[in-house]
Design an enzyme around this catalytic site. Structure first.
Site, short mmCIF file in Angstrom:
data_model
loop_
_atom_site.label_atom_id
_atom_site.label_comp_id
_atom_site.label_asym_id
_atom_site.label_seq_id
_atom_site.Cartn_x
_atom_site.Cartn_y
_atom_site.Cartn_z
CG ASP A 50 19.42 26.52 15.74
OD1 ASP A 50 20.24 25.52 16.62
OD2 ASP A 50 19.51 27.51 16.22
CD GLU A 73 19.53 31.95 12.25
OE1 GLU A 73 19.09 32.47 14.03
OE2 GLU A 73 20.45 32.48 12.36
CG ASP A 126 16.40 33.63 16.27
OD1 ASP A 126 17.02 32.16 15.93
OD2 ASP A 126 17.40 33.92 15.84
CB ILE A 128 18.59 28.52 18.94
CG1 ILE A 128 17.59 27.28 19.69
CG2 ILE A 128 19.16 28.68 20.21
CD1 ILE A 128 17.96 26.26 19.88
CG ASP A 129 18.25 35.44 19.67
OD1 ASP A 129 19.23 35.54 18.24
OD2 ASP A 129 18.04 36.49 20.10
CB THR A 131 23.16 29.35 18.51
OG1 THR A 131 21.77 29.36 17.64
CG2 THR A 131 23.13 27.63 18.11
CG HIS A 215 26.71 38.66 18.45
ND1 HIS A 215 26.69 37.96 18.82
CD2 HIS A 215 27.64 37.72 16.80
CE1 HIS A 215 26.49 36.59 18.17
NE2 HIS A 215 27.51 37.09 17.01
CB SER A 239 19.84 35.17 23.41
OG SER A 239 18.74 35.32 25.12
CE LYS A 242 21.76 40.77 23.96
NZ LYS A 242 22.55 39.77 23.88
NE ARG A 256 22.49 42.57 18.18
CZ ARG A 256 23.04 41.61 18.39
NH1 ARG A 256 23.02 41.81 19.61
NH2 ARG A 256 23.01 40.44 17.99
CG ASP A 271 18.72 38.13 15.69
OD1 ASP A 271 19.00 36.72 16.17
OD2 ASP A 271 19.75 37.95 14.15
#
Ligand code: AMP
Ligand code: MG
Length: 323
Positions: A50, A73, A126, A128-129, A131, A215, A239, A242, A256, A271
């Site tokens: 990250d 982030e 981000d 690393i979205d 993680t 989430h 992540s 999608k 979501r 995100d």
């Protein structure tokens, strides 16, 4: 010869190159060490990758667009602590593979270049979205977007573990407002234009949702998709991969909906920014669960948006009416 100028040509080129390098760093971390999670103050995990990814991308943005704030982030406050010196050294070693002059001090400075504020024109990142997916060996994404006056202008989404059908994993999605979305292999071209799934393509009338049950609201997501005519079970992935999956026409819907465990959670701009323009420019639609546009204007958290609905456009109204 007349050269047809493309909008945001330099922004796009710099962002693409930076995301490709960051993706290489992330994959190197997964290959060379068993990435361990460090815990942030909000209990969410962060890894060497990250930090390294944010350092590489911020270094490139600072060099090319020094006046643009970057809303990333991560920040380097924890890494700067004396007891974290060996961690910072590890991050620096991975960054050095791509930027020869990297030192621990410079790496911390580059990471903190991502502490910028939302403004008239800014980038959001981000590094690393997903993680948790990265640590599990599953999907994750490197997500970078340029926003002007609240509108998404450029989105670059690197998905090092994503593949559709055969072919080596590693896909890069690139969108520029008004110019469509392309997809290419992360390791080499060529880029191809992609489009969301057509209504008649029942085989790809699937929906995607998070792996992490906390989430979202998987029970409600399942029920809404079913009521909107999607009978297949969901495909779960971590992540913004999608968003890439919907943009490429491999699924028609990404739901979501707010987790009942965290009713006060607000979505963060990094995100969704890169993923949203990638889907919109591929012909799809992105709103919150009440049909409101996502707010990339007011701050890091989308305070007035609840949940996110991403679709091929054709089924959007019927999904919202079910909700
Ligand atoms: P995903 O991989 O789609 O599950 O999304 C990962 C992202 O979920 C992380 O980057 C977090 O910022 C975000 N996240 C953390 N907690 C929540 C929550 N309660 N509801 C929705 N998203 C969350
Ligand atoms: Mg994220």
């Amino acid at each position: 010869m007349v050269k047809i100028s493309m909008a945001y040509e330099q922004e796009r080129a710099v962002a693409v190159e930076a995301v490709i390098l960051a993706a290489k760093l992330c994959e190197a971390v997964r290959r060379d060490m068993v990435p361990e999670a460090m815990e942030k103050s909000d209990n969410s995990p962060v890894t060497v990758a990250d930090y390294g990814s944010q350092a590489i991308i911020c270094c490139a943005l600072a060099a090319a667009f020094g006046a643009d704030p970057v809303v990333g982030e991560e920040d380097a406050a924890d890494l700067r602590q004396p007891e974290m010196a060996s961690r910072l050294q590890q991050v620096t070693a991975f960054v050095k593979a791509h930027i020869a002059e990297a030192t621990p001090d410079l790496v911390a400075q580059w990471i903190d270049h991502g502490n910028g504020n939302v403004g008239r024109r800014f980038w959001t990142l981000d590094p690393i979205d997903g993680t948790k997916g990265f640590l599990r060996g599953d999907q994750y994404a490197i997500a970078l977007a340029l926003i002007e006056d609240g509108d998404l202008k450029v989105g670059v989404l690197g998905c090092p573990a994503l593949a559709f059908g055969e072919g080596d994993p590693g896909l890069l999605f690139v969108a520029v407002r008004g110019e469509g979305t392309t997809m290419q292999s992360l390791s080499d071209g060529p880029a191809q234009r992609i489009h969301v799934v057509q209504p008649g393509d029942t085989e790809r009338l699937r929906f995607v949702e998070s792996v992490e049950a906390n989430h979202g609201n998987q029970a409600q997501q399942q029920a809404v998709a079913k009521a909107a005519g999607i009978t297949q079970a969901s495909v779960r992935m971590d992540s913004q991969a999608k968003y890439g999956t919907v943009a490429a026409g491999e699924a028609a819907l990404y739901l979501r909906l707010p987790s009942p465990k965290y009713p006060d959670y607000r979505e963060k701009i990094w995100d969704h920014a890169a993923g949203a323009i990638v889907v919109e420019e591929a012909g799809g639609k992105v709103t919150d669960m009440h049909g409101k546009p996502l707010d990339f204007y007011s701050g890091v958290k989308m305070m007035d948006n609840r949940g996110v609905v991403v679709s091929n456009g054709a089924i959007h109204a019927s999904v919202l009416s079910v909700l």
